[in-house]
Design a protein around this motif. Structure first.
Motif, PDB file in Angstrom:
ATOM      1  N   ARG A   1      38.788  36.400  50.695  1.00 34.89           N
ATOM      2  CA  ARG A   1      40.063  35.479  50.898  1.00 34.89           C
ATOM      3  C   ARG A   1      41.236  36.185  51.536  1.00 34.89           C
ATOM      4  O   ARG A   1      41.863  35.899  52.394  1.00 34.89           O
ATOM      5  CB  ARG A   1      40.515  34.708  49.589  1.00 34.89           C
ATOM      6  N   ILE A   2      41.491  37.550  51.122  1.00 29.62           N
ATOM      7  CA  ILE A   2      42.189  38.418  51.627  1.00 29.62           C
ATOM      8  C   ILE A   2      42.048  38.688  53.102  1.00 29.62           C
ATOM      9  O   ILE A   2      43.049  38.321  53.834  1.00 29.62           O
ATOM     10  CB  ILE A   2      42.640  39.959  50.772  1.00 29.62           C
ATOM     11  N   SER A   3      40.729  38.921  53.369  1.00 32.43           N
ATOM     12  CA  SER A   3      40.191  39.239  54.784  1.00 32.43           C
ATOM     13  C   SER A   3      40.546  37.967  55.838  1.00 32.43           C
ATOM     14  O   SER A   3      40.967  37.935  56.622  1.00 32.43           O
ATOM     15  CB  SER A   3      38.943  39.373  55.088  1.00 32.43           C
ATOM     16  N   LEU A   4      40.277  36.780  55.159  1.00 30.51           N
ATOM     17  CA  LEU A   4      40.550  35.546  55.948  1.00 30.51           C
ATOM     18  C   LEU A   4      42.103  35.120  55.858  1.00 30.51           C
ATOM     19  O   LEU A   4      42.454  34.137  56.634  1.00 30.51           O
ATOM     20  CB  LEU A   4      39.773  34.432  55.096  1.00 30.51           C
ATOM     21  N   GLY A   5      42.950  35.731  55.009  1.00 29.35           N
ATOM     22  CA  GLY A   5      44.255  35.590  55.161  1.00 29.35           C
ATOM     23  C   GLY A   5      44.560  34.242  54.279  1.00 29.35           C
ATOM     24  O   GLY A   5      45.608  33.361  54.526  1.00 29.35           O
ATOM     25  N   LEU A   6      43.945  34.027  53.434  1.00 27.44           N
ATOM     26  CA  LEU A   6      44.037  32.842  52.375  1.00 27.44           C
ATOM     27  C   LEU A   6      44.564  33.219  51.126  1.00 27.44           C
ATOM     28  O   LEU A   6      43.882  34.112  50.445  1.00 27.44           O
ATOM     29  CB  LEU A   6      42.746  32.266  52.173  1.00 27.44           C
ATOM     30  N   PRO A   7      45.567  32.591  50.486  1.00 36.45           N
ATOM     31  CA  PRO A   7      46.093  33.050  49.419  1.00 36.45           C
ATOM     32  C   PRO A   7      45.375  32.700  48.035  1.00 36.45           C
ATOM     33  O   PRO A   7      44.579  31.649  47.950  1.00 36.45           O
ATOM     34  CB  PRO A   7      47.527  32.184  49.368  1.00 36.45           C
ATOM     35  N   THR A   8      45.539  33.354  47.198  1.00 37.58           N
ATOM     36  CA  THR A   8      45.041  33.276  45.624  1.00 37.58           C
ATOM     37  C   THR A   8      46.146  33.462  44.946  1.00 37.58           C
ATOM     38  O   THR A   8      46.819  34.372  44.879  1.00 37.58           O
ATOM     39  CB  THR A   8      43.774  34.190  45.450  1.00 37.58           C
ATOM     40  N   VAL A   9      46.052  32.538  43.571  1.00 37.04           N
ATOM     41  CA  VAL A   9      46.843  32.925  42.573  1.00 37.04           C
ATOM     42  C   VAL A   9      45.982  33.148  41.456  1.00 37.04           C
ATOM     43  O   VAL A   9      44.928  32.540  40.922  1.00 37.04           O
ATOM     44  CB  VAL A   9      47.827  31.858  42.297  1.00 37.04           C
ATOM     45  N   VAL A  10      46.159  34.297  40.573  1.00 38.77           N
ATOM     46  CA  VAL A  10      45.306  34.897  39.585  1.00 38.77           C
ATOM     47  C   VAL A  10      46.271  34.824  38.218  1.00 38.77           C
ATOM     48  O   VAL A  10      47.361  35.569  38.533  1.00 38.77           O
ATOM     49  CB  VAL A  10      44.837  36.153  39.884  1.00 38.77           C
ATOM     50  N   SER A  11      45.704  34.343  37.314  1.00 36.72           N
ATOM     51  CA  SER A  11      46.875  34.579  35.852  1.00 36.72           C
ATOM     52  C   SER A  11      45.613  35.452  34.788  1.00 36.72           C
ATOM     53  O   SER A  11      44.678  35.149  35.009  1.00 36.72           O
ATOM     54  CB  SER A  11      47.124  33.421  35.279  1.00 36.72           C
ATOM     55  N   THR A  12      46.475  36.212  34.110  1.00 37.10           N
ATOM     56  CA  THR A  12      45.401  36.954  33.349  1.00 37.10           C
ATOM     57  C   THR A  12      46.588  37.401  31.911  1.00 37.10           C
ATOM     58  O   THR A  12      47.691  37.497  32.005  1.00 37.10           O
ATOM     59  CB  THR A  12      45.174  38.100  33.958  1.00 37.10           C
ATOM     60  N   ASN A  13      45.529  37.450  30.914  1.00 41.01           N
ATOM     61  CA  ASN A  13      46.400  37.962  29.748  1.00 41.01           C
ATOM     62  C   ASN A  13      46.356  39.492  29.572  1.00 41.01           C
ATOM     63  O   ASN A  13      47.170  40.025  28.696  1.00 41.01           O
ATOM     64  CB  ASN A  13      45.587  37.537  28.288  1.00 41.01           C
ATOM     65  N   LEU A  14      45.571  40.143  30.554  1.00 41.33           N
ATOM     66  CA  LEU A  14      45.439  41.502  30.479  1.00 41.33           C
ATOM     67  C   LEU A  14      46.782  42.272  31.079  1.00 41.33           C
ATOM     68  O   LEU A  14      47.267  41.715  31.865  1.00 41.33           O
ATOM     69  CB  LEU A  14      44.408  41.919  31.465  1.00 41.33           C
ATOM     70  N   ASN A  15      46.901  43.393  30.540  1.00 47.27           N
ATOM     71  CA  ASN A  15      48.138  44.168  31.094  1.00 47.27           C
ATOM     72  C   ASN A  15      47.633  44.895  32.463  1.00 47.27           C
ATOM     73  O   ASN A  15      46.304  45.086  32.376  1.00 47.27           O
ATOM     74  CB  ASN A  15      48.922  45.044  30.282  1.00 47.27           C
ATOM     75  N   GLN A  16      48.081  45.705  32.827  1.00 45.61           N
ATOM     76  CA  GLN A  16      47.797  46.685  34.082  1.00 45.61           C
ATOM     77  C   GLN A  16      46.671  47.707  33.595  1.00 45.61           C
ATOM     78  O   GLN A  16      45.704  47.695  34.347  1.00 45.61           O
ATOM     79  CB  GLN A  16      48.914  47.430  34.698  1.00 45.61           C
ATOM     80  N   LYS A  17      46.895  48.193  32.369  1.00 51.80           N
ATOM     81  CA  LYS A  17      46.132  49.194  31.993  1.00 51.80           C
ATOM     82  C   LYS A  17      44.491  48.714  31.727  1.00 51.80           C
ATOM     83  O   LYS A  17      43.556  48.982  32.050  1.00 51.80           O
ATOM     84  CB  LYS A  17      46.510  49.956  30.722  1.00 51.80           C
ATOM     85  N   GLU A  18      44.529  47.531  31.038  1.00 56.35           N
ATOM     86  CA  GLU A  18      43.392  46.839  30.748  1.00 56.35           C
ATOM     87  C   GLU A  18      42.705  46.140  32.029  1.00 56.35           C
ATOM     88  O   GLU A  18      41.483  46.309  32.099  1.00 56.35           O
ATOM     89  CB  GLU A  18      43.768  45.356  29.912  1.00 56.35           C
ATOM     90  N   LEU A  19      43.554  45.690  33.102  1.00 52.48           N
ATOM     91  CA  LEU A  19      43.076  45.487  34.305  1.00 52.48           C
ATOM     92  C   LEU A  19      42.264  46.547  34.959  1.00 52.48           C
ATOM     93  O   LEU A  19      41.150  46.393  35.398  1.00 52.48           O
ATOM     94  CB  LEU A  19      43.986  44.855  35.173  1.00 52.48           C
ATOM     95  N   ASN A  20      42.795  47.928  34.859  1.00 49.55           N
ATOM     96  CA  ASN A  20      42.249  49.062  35.466  1.00 49.55           C
ATOM     97  C   ASN A  20      40.893  49.143  34.690  1.00 49.55           C
ATOM     98  O   ASN A  20      40.012  49.526  35.344  1.00 49.55           O
ATOM     99  CB  ASN A  20      43.339  50.271  35.482  1.00 49.55           C
ATOM    100  N   ASP A  21      40.861  49.302  33.309  1.00 51.88           N
ATOM    101  CA  ASP A  21      39.842  49.640  32.731  1.00 51.88           C
ATOM    102  C   ASP A  21      38.631  48.661  32.836  1.00 51.88           C
ATOM    103  O   ASP A  21      37.338  49.046  33.060  1.00 51.88           O
ATOM    104  CB  ASP A  21      40.008  49.678  31.128  1.00 51.88           C
TER     105      ASP A  21
END
Ligand SMILES: [Zn+2]
Length: 322
Positions: free
Chosen positions: A271-291
């Motif tokens: 989607r990023i390559s096509l220039g199309l937007p995405t909305v993502v929601s998550t309960n994870l914090n940045q460190k958890e996302l990384n892990d």
């Protein structure tokens, strides 16, 4: 941008059928009248000939005057009304009965799509977005910032978050819209505001998919491990790649393995390559996302997404204790 094409085609067909049905039913009523009302068939034949006579009068192909034919047609129509009344029928008995008086069930009023078809498209949009049931309940106009007032900083922050998402919804254009990353614990209104966002955009005519991360990955799994009958699952994965806005709720709730991680990566990356937007929601914090997603995804996510941090106390608990 555009309505979901699948829905659009489906609804165009619905309208064609609806129109044909109204015409066929009118024909059936006319035949019924011809059998019941003596002399009506001849009258109708004479009436239908006045159309040709009018045309000939106008183009000079006949010696009849336009006024004469018009007067004949009016007289025949009056006779017809009287005859029908004598048999107890209303004068419009054999007229087609369309559902919509504006477009006569064609779906178009002039060049424009008729309001009735727009409504139908919106409804189909809710259904195919995956949140038909939530749509009525979770809107911008019933999102209350009062729940965040206990803490001045949360209140200020959430006022900002709310305004940002509302403005995003109202000014959205597929090619220009940013990606949003909604961060924060459960019960802080992420689902409410993303549902409201989806509804607003569908009402504005955009093709939106709202999906839980688990549901999206399940679709890709079914496709991958699907039986040999192929598309029996009926899932059109392309829509994840090419809809105007994809909203992935609760990223991180899915089982973490190589397949799920690469599915999320593929969808976002495409989607990023096509220039199309995405909305993502998550309960994870940045460190958890990384892990969880290794740097490959997170650097991609964090680089391309605008983060919005939801804060405050669990709104659902507050609502319960009221
Ligand atoms: Zn209409």
């Amino acid at each position: 941008m555009g309505y979901n094409m699948e829905n659009f085609r489906k609804i165009r067909e619905e309208y064609k059928e609806k129109y044909k049905k109204a015409e066929a039913e009118a024909d059936a009523r006319r035949r019924e009248l011809w059998q019941t009302v003596d002399g009506l068939r001849d009258l109708d034949r004479a009436l239908s000939m006045t159309a040709t006579r009018l045309l000939n009068a106008v183009s000079g192909k006949s010696n009849e005057s336009f006024e004469k034919v018009k007067a004949d047609a009016e007289r025949l129509n009056r006779e017809r009304d009287i005859l029908l009344a004598a048999y107890g029928y209303p004068s419009d008995y054999s007229d087609p009965r369309y559902e919509c008086d504006i477009c006569h069930d064609t779906g178009y009023a002039g060049e424009e799509i008729c309001e009735c078809m727009k409504r139908r498209l919106r409804l189909a949009g809710y259904e195919s977005s995956g949140i038909a049931r939530l749509m009525g309940e979770q809107r911008f106009d019933n999102f209350s910032l009062d729940y965040y007032k206990a803490n001045a900083r949360s209140y200020e922050n959430m006022t900002y978050v709310f305004k940002t998402i509302l403005e995003y919804a109202n000014t959205f254009e597929t090619e220009k819209a940013q990606n949003l990353l909604l961060l924060g614990g459960t019960g802080l209104g992420k689902t409410h505001l993303s549902t409201a966002l989806a509804k607003t955009l569908i009402d504005r005519g955009y093709d939106v998919i709202y999906t839980g991360a688990i549901g999206m990955i399940a679709d890709f799994e079914k496709h991958r491990f699907g039986n040999s009958a192929g598309s029996e699952s009926g899932i059109n994965l392309d829509r994840y790649y090419d809809c105007d806005l994809l909203i992935i709720d609760d990223l991180g709730s899915e089982v973490s393995n190589q397949f799920t991680v690469s599915t999320v990566y593929n969808v976002l990356n495409n989607r990023i390559s096509l220039g199309l937007p995405t909305v993502v929601s998550t309960n994870l914090n940045q460190k958890e996302l990384n892990d969880r997603y290794w740097d490959r995804i997170t650097s991609r996510i964090l680089g391309e997404f605008r983060p919005l941090l939801f804060s405050g106390s669990d709104v659902r608990k507050l609502k319960l204790s009221e």
